[in-house]
Design a protein around this motif. Structure first.
Motif, PDB file in Angstrom:
ATOM      1  N   TYR A 153       0.822  -1.212   0.000  1.00 46.47           N
ATOM      2  CA  TYR A 153       0.000   0.000   0.000  1.00 46.47           C
ATOM      3  C   TYR A 153       0.858   1.265   0.000  1.00 46.47           C
ATOM      4  O   TYR A 153       0.469   2.276  -0.587  1.00 46.47           O
ATOM      5  CB  TYR A 153      -0.964  -0.017   1.183  1.00 46.47           C
ATOM      6  CG  TYR A 153      -2.016  -1.091   1.058  1.00 46.47           C
ATOM      7  CD1 TYR A 153      -2.862  -1.132  -0.043  1.00 46.47           C
ATOM      8  CD2 TYR A 153      -2.156  -2.088   2.022  1.00 46.47           C
ATOM      9  CE1 TYR A 153      -3.819  -2.122  -0.179  1.00 46.47           C
ATOM     10  CE2 TYR A 153      -3.110  -3.077   1.899  1.00 46.47           C
ATOM     11  CZ  TYR A 153      -3.935  -3.096   0.796  1.00 46.47           C
ATOM     12  OH  TYR A 153      -4.890  -4.089   0.663  1.00 46.47           O
ATOM     13  N   ALA A 154       2.039   1.192   0.626  1.00 47.48           N
ATOM     14  CA  ALA A 154       2.956   2.338   0.553  1.00 47.48           C
ATOM     15  C   ALA A 154       3.457   2.523  -0.868  1.00 47.48           C
ATOM     16  O   ALA A 154       3.514   3.649  -1.389  1.00 47.48           O
ATOM     17  CB  ALA A 154       4.124   2.141   1.512  1.00 47.48           C
ATOM     18  N   SER A 155       3.810   1.427  -1.539  1.00 50.48           N
ATOM     19  CA  SER A 155       4.290   1.524  -2.920  1.00 50.48           C
ATOM     20  C   SER A 155       3.181   1.981  -3.857  1.00 50.48           C
ATOM     21  O   SER A 155       3.437   2.688  -4.841  1.00 50.48           O
ATOM     22  CB  SER A 155       4.852   0.178  -3.384  1.00 50.48           C
ATOM     23  OG  SER A 155       3.830  -0.805  -3.539  1.00 50.48           O
ATOM     24  N   GLU A 156       1.949   1.617  -3.537  1.00 52.71           N
ATOM     25  CA  GLU A 156       0.812   2.067  -4.336  1.00 52.71           C
ATOM     26  C   GLU A 156       0.673   3.591  -4.242  1.00 52.71           C
ATOM     27  O   GLU A 156       0.441   4.266  -5.251  1.00 52.71           O
ATOM     28  CB  GLU A 156      -0.456   1.378  -3.846  1.00 52.71           C
ATOM     29  CG  GLU A 156      -1.688   1.635  -4.697  1.00 52.71           C
ATOM     30  CD  GLU A 156      -2.902   0.893  -4.164  1.00 52.71           C
ATOM     31  OE1 GLU A 156      -3.541   0.171  -4.946  1.00 52.71           O
ATOM     32  OE2 GLU A 156      -3.217   1.034  -2.958  1.00 52.71           O
ATOM     33  N   GLN A 157       0.831   4.119  -3.047  1.00 57.30           N
ATOM     34  CA  GLN A 157       0.751   5.570  -2.872  1.00 57.30           C
ATOM     35  C   GLN A 157       1.850   6.293  -3.650  1.00 57.30           C
ATOM     36  O   GLN A 157       1.649   7.406  -4.143  1.00 57.30           O
ATOM     37  CB  GLN A 157       0.860   5.931  -1.384  1.00 57.30           C
ATOM     38  CG  GLN A 157      -0.371   5.588  -0.569  1.00 57.30           C
ATOM     39  CD  GLN A 157      -0.296   6.147   0.836  1.00 57.30           C
ATOM     40  OE1 GLN A 157       0.340   7.169   1.077  1.00 57.30           O
ATOM     41  NE2 GLN A 157      -0.934   5.476   1.780  1.00 57.30           N
ATOM     42  N   LEU A 158       3.009   5.655  -3.775  1.00 57.46           N
ATOM     43  CA  LEU A 158       4.139   6.269  -4.466  1.00 57.46           C
ATOM     44  C   LEU A 158       4.162   5.967  -5.966  1.00 57.46           C
ATOM     45  O   LEU A 158       5.070   6.426  -6.669  1.00 57.46           O
ATOM     46  CB  LEU A 158       5.454   5.792  -3.835  1.00 57.46           C
ATOM     47  CG  LEU A 158       5.688   6.226  -2.388  1.00 57.46           C
ATOM     48  CD1 LEU A 158       6.945   5.555  -1.836  1.00 57.46           C
ATOM     49  CD2 LEU A 158       5.811   7.739  -2.292  1.00 57.46           C
ATOM     50  N   GLY A 159       3.204   5.196  -6.452  1.00 55.50           N
ATOM     51  CA  GLY A 159       3.166   4.858  -7.875  1.00 55.50           C
ATOM     52  C   GLY A 159       4.262   3.910  -8.299  1.00 55.50           C
ATOM     53  O   GLY A 159       4.712   3.937  -9.450  1.00 55.50           O
ATOM     54  N   LEU A 160       4.687   3.029  -7.385  1.00 55.35           N
ATOM     55  CA  LEU A 160       5.810   2.136  -7.668  1.00 55.35           C
ATOM     56  C   LEU A 160       5.397   0.692  -7.929  1.00 55.35           C
ATOM     57  O   LEU A 160       6.262  -0.161  -8.152  1.00 55.35           O
ATOM     58  CB  LEU A 160       6.798   2.156  -6.489  1.00 55.35           C
ATOM     59  CG  LEU A 160       7.540   3.467  -6.253  1.00 55.35           C
ATOM     60  CD1 LEU A 160       8.410   3.351  -4.998  1.00 55.35           C
ATOM     61  CD2 LEU A 160       8.394   3.822  -7.453  1.00 55.35           C
ATOM     62  N   VAL A 161       4.107   0.399  -7.907  1.00 56.96           N
ATOM     63  CA  VAL A 161       3.682  -0.995  -8.001  1.00 56.96           C
ATOM     64  C   VAL A 161       4.131  -1.634  -9.315  1.00 56.96           C
ATOM     65  O   VAL A 161       4.670  -2.745  -9.329  1.00 56.96           O
ATOM     66  CB  VAL A 161       2.158  -1.120  -7.827  1.00 56.96           C
ATOM     67  CG1 VAL A 161       1.697  -2.549  -8.127  1.00 56.96           C
ATOM     68  CG2 VAL A 161       1.756  -0.719  -6.414  1.00 56.96           C
ATOM     69  N   ASP A 162       3.916  -0.960 -10.438  1.00 54.21           N
ATOM     70  CA  ASP A 162       4.278  -1.555 -11.731  1.00 54.21           C
ATOM     71  C   ASP A 162       5.773  -1.845 -11.818  1.00 54.21           C
ATOM     72  O   ASP A 162       6.186  -2.808 -12.469  1.00 54.21           O
ATOM     73  CB  ASP A 162       3.856  -0.641 -12.878  1.00 54.21           C
ATOM     74  CG  ASP A 162       2.342  -0.629 -13.101  1.00 54.21           C
ATOM     75  OD1 ASP A 162       1.655  -1.481 -12.489  1.00 54.21           O
ATOM     76  OD2 ASP A 162       1.864   0.219 -13.865  1.00 54.21           O
ATOM     77  N   LYS A 163       6.575  -1.021 -11.177  1.00 55.39           N
ATOM     78  CA  LYS A 163       8.029  -1.224 -11.214  1.00 55.39           C
ATOM     79  C   LYS A 163       8.500  -2.319 -10.268  1.00 55.39           C
ATOM     80  O   LYS A 163       9.504  -2.979 -10.534  1.00 55.39           O
ATOM     81  CB  LYS A 163       8.750   0.078 -10.834  1.00 55.39           C
ATOM     82  CG  LYS A 163       8.630   1.205 -11.839  1.00 55.39           C
ATOM     83  CD  LYS A 163       9.432   2.415 -11.346  1.00 55.39           C
ATOM     84  CE  LYS A 163       9.352   3.575 -12.316  1.00 55.39           C
ATOM     85  NZ  LYS A 163      10.118   4.751 -11.819  1.00 55.39           N
ATOM     86  N   THR A 164       7.780  -2.503  -9.167  1.00 53.39           N
ATOM     87  CA  THR A 164       8.317  -3.334  -8.088  1.00 53.39           C
ATOM     88  C   THR A 164       7.590  -4.643  -7.848  1.00 53.39           C
ATOM     89  O   THR A 164       8.146  -5.531  -7.190  1.00 53.39           O
ATOM     90  CB  THR A 164       8.285  -2.533  -6.770  1.00 53.39           C
ATOM     91  OG1 THR A 164       6.918  -2.165  -6.462  1.00 53.39           O
ATOM     92  CG2 THR A 164       9.136  -1.270  -6.883  1.00 53.39           C
TER      93      THR A 164
END
Length: 288
Positions: A153-164
């Motif tokens: 959920y933290a990565s989702e807020q930062l827009g990092l899901v597709d990368k990570t």
């Protein structure tokens, strides 16, 4: 420990060797749950899907970009209510959007079955038509799951899901550079991982402990409970249908395609083929 509600996979309790689990592509259920409001479901006795090649090794593929595909008729036989999927009484979508059909995968990063499913579901959802929204909901089933749910959920807020997303699965299940099932929880290591993708590790760790992320964890738990989710991975269509069948991971997505088409037709107010029903049991009476 979790059970399955997905392709009827055998439950693994994680003293088993992970390599064996991945070779069998058996479902990774949750650990013995100590999370608030989470029950400890019974073990599943269903069969293992046949995708013997769908292992997390494919998680090393580069990040994909969402490229919506055309609307095409679903392939294969229509799913059977009570066999391939269940209706969710009073179910609600995770993040409803007018005119959109929602698909949710409830998953856990340390779940071997989720890791095995990822190389199949990831490219599928990247090509879903523009009228379909796909979301992940991270399962907080126990102390080893919760840090990764917070990280998601933290990565989702930062827009990092597709990368990570795929890279994190790879780090846990293939490279084993991040804690997996049975390993001590290390949130700093998780934050450092996201630091490789542009996040500030200290700020990311703070975000993992934030009220906003805690709220998402609780919302996810409530969604899972209302949707009858007892294992991972589980696919939910528009908050209405929980997929319970499928002989393989690809077959699970066949069922999803049909249910998406059924929801699309319902939204458009056009007649749709009635879902198949499970065959009635043969009569046992002798008659007179």
């Amino acid at each position: 420990m979790l059970t399955r509600s997905f392709p009827r996979l055998a439950t693994l309790r994680y003293p088993l060797v992970l390599a064996v689990a991945l070779m069998a592509t058996a479902c990774g259920k949750g650990t013995e749950s100590t999370a608030p409001a989470a029950s400890t479901p019974a073990a599943s006795t269903a069969a293992t899907p046949t995708d013997t090649a769908a292992t997390p090794a494919a998680a090393t593929a580069p990040a994909q970009t969402r490229q919506p595909g055309p609307i095409v008729p679903p392939q294969g036989p229509a799913p059977v209510l009570g066999t391939d999927y269940e209706e969710i009484p009073g179910g609600q979508p995770w993040q409803p959007e007018p005119g959109k059909v929602e698909v949710v995968e409830v998953f856990g990063y340390i779940c071997p079955a989720c890791a095995a499913f990822a190389p199949t579901v990831e490219p599928w959802h990247m090509k879903l038509p523009a009228d379909v929204n796909f979301h992940y909901v991270a399962a907080p089933f126990g102390p080893e799951w919760i840090p990764y749910a917070k990280a998601y959920y933290a990565s989702e807020q930062l827009g990092l899901v597709d990368k990570t997303h795929m890279a994190l699965i790879d780090a846990i299940h293939v490279k084993k550079t991040l804690p997996g099932e049975g390993d001590p929880v290390n949130e700093q290591k998780i934050a450092d991982f996201y630091g490789q993708y542009g996040a500030n590790p200290k700020q990311f760790l703070d975000m993992m402990q934030s009220f906003a992320v805690s709220t998402k964890i609780n919302q996810g738990r409530q969604f899972m409970q209302k949707s009858g989710v007892t294992g991972t991975p589980t696919i939910i269509i528009d908050g209405k249908y929980r997929i319970t069948g499928g002989k393989s991971y690809q077959d699970v997505l066949r069922i999803a395609d049909h249910l998406i088409a059924m929801e699309r037709a319902a939204m458009a107010g056009t007649p749709a083929a009635a879902p198949a029903a499970a065959p009635a049991a043969p009569a046992t009476g002798t008659g007179g």
